[in-house]
Every structure is written in C-alpha cells, then in structure tokens.
Design an enzyme around this catalytic site. Sequence first.
Site, PDB file in Angstrom:
ATOM      1  N   GLY A 160     -37.710  15.202 -30.919  1.00 41.65           N
ATOM      2  CA  GLY A 160     -38.448  15.859 -31.449  1.00 41.65           C
ATOM      3  C   GLY A 160     -38.878  17.082 -30.936  1.00 41.65           C
ATOM      4  O   GLY A 160     -39.068  18.165 -31.596  1.00 41.65           O
TER       5      GLY A 160
ATOM      6  N   TYR B 154     -32.305  -4.208 -31.053  1.00 46.18           N
ATOM      7  CA  TYR B 154     -32.502  -2.738 -31.297  1.00 46.18           C
ATOM      8  C   TYR B 154     -31.051  -2.291 -32.280  1.00 46.18           C
ATOM      9  O   TYR B 154     -31.274  -1.798 -33.301  1.00 46.18           O
ATOM     10  CB  TYR B 154     -32.423  -1.661 -29.978  1.00 46.18           C
ATOM     11  CG  TYR B 154     -32.365  -0.274 -30.308  1.00 46.18           C
ATOM     12  CD1 TYR B 154     -33.577   0.331 -30.376  1.00 46.18           C
ATOM     13  CD2 TYR B 154     -31.321   0.427 -30.244  1.00 46.18           C
ATOM     14  CE1 TYR B 154     -33.620   1.812 -30.792  1.00 46.18           C
ATOM     15  CE2 TYR B 154     -31.120   1.726 -30.320  1.00 46.18           C
ATOM     16  CZ  TYR B 154     -32.363   2.301 -30.308  1.00 46.18           C
ATOM     17  OH  TYR B 154     -32.510   3.836 -30.875  1.00 46.18           O
TER      18      TYR B 154
ATOM     19  N   LYS C  90     -31.467  -1.016 -36.125  1.00 39.90           N
ATOM     20  CA  LYS C  90     -31.037   0.380 -36.687  1.00 39.90           C
ATOM     21  C   LYS C  90     -30.178   0.415 -37.861  1.00 39.90           C
ATOM     22  O   LYS C  90     -30.068   1.195 -38.694  1.00 39.90           O
ATOM     23  CB  LYS C  90     -30.397   1.291 -35.377  1.00 39.90           C
ATOM     24  CG  LYS C  90     -31.429   1.591 -34.395  1.00 39.90           C
ATOM     25  CD  LYS C  90     -32.332   2.836 -35.023  1.00 39.90           C
ATOM     26  CE  LYS C  90     -33.232   3.631 -34.171  1.00 39.90           C
ATOM     27  NZ  LYS C  90     -33.990   4.565 -34.516  1.00 39.90           N
TER      28      LYS C  90
ATOM     29  N   VAL D   6     -28.053  10.717 -25.889  1.00 38.37           N
ATOM     30  CA  VAL D   6     -29.065  11.992 -25.849  1.00 38.37           C
ATOM     31  C   VAL D   6     -29.770  12.221 -24.466  1.00 38.37           C
ATOM     32  O   VAL D   6     -30.062  11.285 -24.164  1.00 38.37           O
ATOM     33  CB  VAL D   6     -29.992  11.909 -27.155  1.00 38.37           C
ATOM     34  CG1 VAL D   6     -30.458  13.399 -27.174  1.00 38.37           C
ATOM     35  CG2 VAL D   6     -29.328  11.572 -28.110  1.00 38.37           C
TER      36      VAL D   6
ATOM     37  N   HIS E 242     -33.164   5.575 -20.028  1.00 34.45           N
ATOM     38  CA  HIS E 242     -31.582   5.792 -20.210  1.00 34.45           C
ATOM     39  C   HIS E 242     -31.214   6.150 -19.108  1.00 34.45           C
ATOM     40  O   HIS E 242     -31.899   6.654 -17.964  1.00 34.45           O
ATOM     41  CB  HIS E 242     -31.427   6.563 -21.511  1.00 34.45           C
ATOM     42  CG  HIS E 242     -31.600   5.747 -22.835  1.00 34.45           C
ATOM     43  ND1 HIS E 242     -32.637   6.484 -23.518  1.00 34.45           N
ATOM     44  CD2 HIS E 242     -31.151   4.758 -23.394  1.00 34.45           C
ATOM     45  CE1 HIS E 242     -32.498   5.678 -24.813  1.00 34.45           C
ATOM     46  NE2 HIS E 242     -31.608   4.729 -24.594  1.00 34.45           N
TER      47      HIS E 242
END
Length: 341
Positions: free
Chosen positions: A21, A163, A167, A193, A206
Amino acid sequence: MEGAGLVGKRILVTGGTGLVGRAIEKVVADGEGQPDEEWIFVSSRDADLTSTTETKALFEKHKPTHVIHLAAMVGGLFRNIRYNLDFWGAGFWGSPPCRSEKSLHPQRRNILINDNVLHSAYETGVQKVVSCLSTCIFPDKTTYPIDESMIHNGPPHSSNFGYSYAKRMIDIQNRGYFEQHGCRFTAVIPTNVFGPHDNFNIEDGHVLPGLIHKVYLAKQTGSALTVWGTGKPRRQFIYSLDLARLFLWVLREYDEVEPIILSVGEEDEVSIREAAEAIVEAMDFRGELVFDTTKADGQFKKTASNAKLRRYLPSFQFTPFRQAVKETCAWFNTNYANARK
C-alpha cells in the site's frame, strides 16, 4: 448521479499502510497517478474489515469505483508453521478495533475479511476489484515453472496451508461473482515482495526484511550473522515499487478475471544465501556469515513463470535485485526508529 462521470476513478486501497500500500501511494505521488483518479488509502484504524457493518459503512462513506484489496495477515515461514489456523482467511493480528466483536476467535475474524470486502464491493457497484494473492497458494507437488493455470492442482506446502487455502478462495469468489453477477473482480500473484515499509521483525517477518534487521543488529553488536536454514532454497523477489507500478497497470488495463503472476523472470531467481550476501554487501557488514541448519528451510523453490505478464508488458523494466536491496537497506537504516520490527 451527482456528476459521477466527472469524478473518474475513486480507488479504495485496503491495507493501505502496509508494504504494498505504501509503495502504491509513493508511485502515485511520484507522478504515475492520473488526473481522473482519486486515491484513498485505509487501514485497520479506519474500519474493522471483519465486521460486515463496518466494511459496508467504509464503502458507503468513500463510494469507491475501484478497489485494490491488500488487507491481510501475513508472516514468515516460522509464524505460518505455528499458526496455520489463524492464517486461514488472511486477516489481522490482534484484537479488532471494533471491541464489540472481540469475543470472536482469531480464525473466525480472519475468514470474514475477504468475504466482506468482495461482497461490499458487489453491493455498492464497484467496477473493479484487484486482490493480492501469493505464490505460496500453488501446489507443493508440481512441475516448474508454475503458472496461473496450476493454482488448484493440489495441496499447498504444509508449512503455510492455512494462508494458502485462504488466498485461493479469493480466486474462487472472483470467478463466482463474475459468473453470477458479471463483476470484474480479479487478483494478482506476486512473488516474494520486499522494500521500504516492510515488516522487519526477525521472527515473524519474511526472510529478506528479517535478514536486513539481523545484519543491522549484528553490525551493532559485532557478532556473526546467523541465517536460519541451509541458504539453499530459491526465491524470486520483487521490489515493492515495481509491484506498485504493475498494480496500476492491472487496475487500468488488465481485464481478465483469471489471476496474473507479477514476478521477475525465472532467470532472476536467487538463493537465500545469495540474498543474504546481497544484504551483507549493501549494509557493508564485515562479520561472519553462519547458516543454522537446525532450522527448517521450508519449500525449496516455487519458481513462477511471468510469461503471461510478458505477453502483456514485454518491455517492463524491473529494478535490479541488488539495487532494490541497497535502496531497501538504506531506507531501513534511515528509518530504523519507526520501522516495523
């Protein structure tokens, strides 16, 4: 109509204060927004998306014509292993802002988010929704490279099945809304990412932002850098600012309901060891590099094909990995006091 034709696109971004975002917000602010676009970035402080009432109120307040749905509970390998049930549904950590719903179990809260966002979008006539998935949704037992046609071909890796299945269900809902109601709801599938505003928590984040934080601390203490696992697993990393630019393209130009993988090419896949070495170089770390092989590696690889993306955007230029790592490390060094960690 109150001049609806004059407004153009009113784009609501859920999870707007997270890694992706913030990247979209920066790209738009840096000149890649368009004059007919109004951007609204919201977070859990603006509405509890597990609440049907609050989600509907959010949509009625902002009256978006388009939605980028990023709100999700995310975490690294070891957090996923411990809390697969909580990751089912991809929601938020902790108690929701709406205290009246505090009695709901975490996993129950999480399940509601995607359903509330997509259904509110349908009910309020949103023209297009772009949701964010992950390459972890793909089957564990598969052939490589994986592509968009293989999502539902088998179970995901056991380390993050909660998860992953959650998704996958966004893809199912997108198809359902299109077939029954003609809604243009789609999804993108980024590879790993990273970038400014990431979660740099060592245990729960991560791998790449966690390593950046580890190197920072190792420099402060003069200790060795310990990397969990063998360093052999391979990943395709995408810089958050590159992903943001691709999100804008998907929102404006991509008309398929079927998801699209947003990734660097297969040739740009790097090992965890290579990623650690890039961080060591960017942070000018002079200490020892140690691999703790008592820790799990997780999935060895999940090489994704970006052939579909390249058919649409053959000349898109990704930021070179080491340059993106250097920029991310510089941001973390500058913003250490306020970074999520």
